[in-house]
Design a protein around this motif. Sequence first.
Motif, PDB file in Angstrom:
ATOM      1  N   ASP A  94       0.826  -1.212   0.000  1.00  0.00           N
ATOM      2  CA  ASP A  94       0.000   0.000   0.000  1.00  0.00           C
ATOM      3  C   ASP A  94       0.856   1.255   0.000  1.00  0.00           C
ATOM      4  OD1 ASP A  94      -2.776  -0.978   0.124  1.00  0.00           O
ATOM      5  OD2 ASP A  94      -2.152  -1.847   2.038  1.00  0.00           O
ATOM      6  N   VAL A 104       0.336   4.306  -2.578  1.00  0.00           N
ATOM      7  CA  VAL A 104      -0.013   5.691  -2.247  1.00  0.00           C
ATOM      8  C   VAL A 104       1.065   6.658  -2.740  1.00  0.00           C
ATOM      9  CG1 VAL A 104      -1.378   4.976  -0.253  1.00  0.00           C
ATOM     10  CG2 VAL A 104       1.008   5.640   0.086  1.00  0.00           C
ATOM     11  N   TRP A 136       6.472   3.615   5.931  1.00  0.00           N
ATOM     12  CA  TRP A 136       6.075   4.963   5.510  1.00  0.00           C
ATOM     13  C   TRP A 136       6.892   6.021   6.257  1.00  0.00           C
ATOM     14  CZ3 TRP A 136       4.418   7.682   1.837  1.00  0.00           C
ATOM     15  CH2 TRP A 136       3.724   8.886   1.992  1.00  0.00           C
ATOM     16  N   ALA A 160       0.449  11.880  -1.293  1.00  0.00           N
ATOM     17  CA  ALA A 160       0.472  10.469  -0.906  1.00  0.00           C
ATOM     18  C   ALA A 160      -0.130  10.264   0.477  1.00  0.00           C
ATOM     19  CB  ALA A 160       1.903   9.943  -0.946  1.00  0.00           C
ATOM     20  N   HIS A 212      -3.822   9.891   0.256  1.00  0.00           N
ATOM     21  CA  HIS A 212      -4.215   8.566  -0.229  1.00  0.00           C
ATOM     22  C   HIS A 212      -3.983   7.495   0.838  1.00  0.00           C
ATOM     23  CE1 HIS A 212      -5.182   9.795  -4.313  1.00  0.00           C
ATOM     24  NE2 HIS A 212      -4.095  10.554  -4.300  1.00  0.00           N
ATOM     25  N   LEU A 213      -2.958   7.690   1.675  1.00  0.00           N
ATOM     26  CA  LEU A 213      -2.747   6.755   2.778  1.00  0.00           C
ATOM     27  C   LEU A 213      -3.914   6.829   3.756  1.00  0.00           C
ATOM     28  CD1 LEU A 213      -0.754   4.765   4.179  1.00  0.00           C
ATOM     29  CD2 LEU A 213       0.073   6.741   5.475  1.00  0.00           C
ATOM     30  N   ARG A 248      -6.884   4.959   2.537  1.00  0.00           N
ATOM     31  CA  ARG A 248      -6.716   3.506   2.619  1.00  0.00           C
ATOM     32  C   ARG A 248      -6.730   3.018   4.068  1.00  0.00           C
ATOM     33  NH1 ARG A 248      -3.817   0.504  -1.718  1.00  0.00           N
ATOM     34  NH2 ARG A 248      -4.012   1.735  -3.642  1.00  0.00           N
TER      35      ARG A 248
END
Length: 260
Positions: free
Chosen positions: A17, A21, A214, A243, A246-247, A250
């Motif tokens: 993931d 992202v 991350w 990003a 988008h993280l 999710r």
Amino acid sequence: MTSPAGPLHILPLTPRDIGAVLAAGWRDFQRAPGFGLFFGGVYVLCGILIFAVLQIWRIPWAVLPLAVGFPLLGPFVAVGLYEVSRCLARGDVLTWRAVLGVVLRQKDRQIPSISAVIVGLFLLWLFIADVIYALFLGLNAYERHGGLAELLTSANGLAMFVVGGGVGAALAFLLFGITAVSLPLLLDREVDFVTAMITSIGVIRANPLAMLSWAGLIATTMLLAMLPLFLGLLVVLPVLGHASWHLYTRALAPPAETGE
């Protein structure tokens, strides 16, 4: 427009993931480069001004604690980037008036409260860095050490950097824990900043491998981007900001999936 408050359901994440992202962040930057360069430019300009002040004050050693602590302010600057990604995901037409209007309206919501926490941690780090400097090099060390090269060749100087780097990394990880998804969450939904910080920590606890990946990616790319006089942040900050949005999408189930 924000979504109403409601149950916050944390979803599972994998290291895959993180790659996804990051790719999504790069696509958003390519789709709206003007917004990314603007928000990244504000951050870069602040960094250059601080660096120039340190040179004028003849304390270039302070560039190192700045390099460790300056990225702490990145999440606050990225709020505008979150809004750009949100608009792109919804298919909205991007306009400066709309994006900046959303950013300015945050002053009446919860983001200023969490921003105060971010700035407070940054100021705490600068104070701690000053104390560490004095402990290893003496109270009058400012007058005896003018350059980084001299500090790096002394035993006390090296020890100071090791200890300071460790403390700075601990504070940075603490901040990462409370802001990993809290800022985009506060932008997107009606929740209080304490709930947002607790939720952010919960995401890390539920997905330690993915979130540590991350965190490592953010730390590495931000510090490397600062080397050429902060200029690399013109691209790195917007990509990471997009990003991060988008993280968040999710990591937390959308309102429609939580029965709101």
